[in-house]
Scaffold this active site. Structure first.
Site, mmCIF file in Angstrom:
data_model
loop_
_atom_site.group_PDB
_atom_site.id
_atom_site.type_symbol
_atom_site.label_atom_id
_atom_site.label_comp_id
_atom_site.label_asym_id
_atom_site.label_seq_id
_atom_site.Cartn_x
_atom_site.Cartn_y
_atom_site.Cartn_z
ATOM 1 N N LYS A 272 0.829 -1.213 0.000
ATOM 2 C CA LYS A 272 0.000 0.000 0.000
ATOM 3 C C LYS A 272 0.865 1.266 0.000
ATOM 4 O O LYS A 272 2.063 1.213 0.329
ATOM 5 C CB LYS A 272 -0.933 -0.034 1.215
ATOM 6 N N TYR B 230 -12.603 -2.988 -3.741
ATOM 7 C CA TYR B 230 -13.061 -3.021 -2.349
ATOM 8 C C TYR B 230 -14.591 -3.006 -2.247
ATOM 9 O O TYR B 230 -15.137 -2.581 -1.214
ATOM 10 C CB TYR B 230 -12.482 -1.838 -1.573
ATOM 11 N N PHE C 33 -15.516 3.470 6.807
ATOM 12 C CA PHE C 33 -14.141 3.816 6.415
ATOM 13 C C PHE C 33 -13.916 3.771 4.894
ATOM 14 O O PHE C 33 -12.830 4.075 4.424
ATOM 15 C CB PHE C 33 -13.136 2.893 7.120
ATOM 16 N N THR D 205 -5.206 -7.154 10.687
ATOM 17 C CA THR D 205 -5.569 -5.908 9.993
ATOM 18 C C THR D 205 -5.067 -4.680 10.749
ATOM 19 O O THR D 205 -4.518 -3.752 10.137
ATOM 20 C CB THR D 205 -7.107 -5.826 9.844
ATOM 21 N N ARG E 11 2.655 -6.162 8.834
ATOM 22 C CA ARG E 11 1.856 -5.064 9.388
ATOM 23 C C ARG E 11 2.425 -4.584 10.727
ATOM 24 O O ARG E 11 2.347 -3.399 11.042
ATOM 25 C CB ARG E 11 0.389 -5.485 9.488
ATOM 26 N N ASN F 84 -2.208 0.108 6.682
ATOM 27 C CA ASN F 84 -1.620 -1.084 7.290
ATOM 28 C C ASN F 84 -0.674 -1.842 6.364
ATOM 29 O O ASN F 84 -0.506 -3.048 6.471
ATOM 30 C CB ASN F 84 -2.729 -1.992 7.833
ATOM 31 N N GLU G 203 -9.481 -10.882 -7.553
ATOM 32 C CA GLU G 203 -8.594 -9.732 -7.416
ATOM 33 C C GLU G 203 -7.455 -9.788 -8.443
ATOM 34 O O GLU G 203 -7.100 -8.769 -9.038
ATOM 35 C CB GLU G 203 -8.058 -9.681 -5.981
#
Ligand code: CDP
Ligand code: MG
Length: 144
Positions: free
Chosen positions: A14, A54, A62, A96, A107, A117, A131
């Site tokens: 990320k 997502y 969120f 998570t 993480r 994260n 995905e």
């Protein structure tokens, strides 16, 4: 040659982890745990693609912030392969919320908060297939 238990899973490094210049460390953790980098590309994710990716979280509070974060900078898109790759990747990633992630997980080391994260990982074989097909052509997954 891949054996019968070989799975493919999808991972994203990320934007917050990309900024830490720690790709080598993260990829080493996959490799040290027996996963192979079957495909990889650095990319920006568009808002529409991110919303599709997502989709299961669309109703969560969120969601808008998550999409904003995931489209805020480059990410590394990965296909990881190996024995029980889906579960193995989830173990290497950790929980998570980085505060709850076990020491030694990605993480724990590189996550900043429950949103930022550090990594994504598919939660099942079905998710992995969906995905991977969103982000990779079949022909791009060639290092098996
Ligand atoms: O990524 P993982 O499968 O562990 O968690 P998830 O429940 O599928 O949530 C997807 C992503 O949404 C997380 O990785 C976080 O980036 C974000 N999230 C958040 O911002 N706040 C939460 N309370 C839960 C998840
Ligand atoms: Mg998930």
């Amino acid at each position: 040659m891949p054996n019968q238990n070989t799975e493919k899973t999808f991972s994203i490094v990320k934007p917050n982890a990309m900024k830490k210049n720690c790709l080598g460390d993260i990829l080493s953790m996959f490799e040290a745990n027996g996963l192979k980098i079957a495909a990889a590309k650095i990319s920006l994710i568009s808002t529409s693609k991110c919303e599709e990716f997502y989709a299961e979280h669309k109703a969560r509070p969120f969601f808008p912030e998550l999409v904003k974060f995931m489209t805020s900078g480059p990410v590394l898109l990965l296909c990881l392969s190996g024995e029980n790759a889906v579960l193995k990747n989830r173990e290497i990633m950790g929980a998570t919320d980085p505060k709850k992630a076990a020491p030694g997980t990605i993480r724990f080391k590189f996550g900043d908060n429950v949103g930022e994260n550090a990594v994504h990982g598919s939660d099942s074989l079905n998710s992995a297939e969906r995905e991977l097909s969103l982000f990779f052509e079949k022909s791009e997954i060639c290092n098996l």
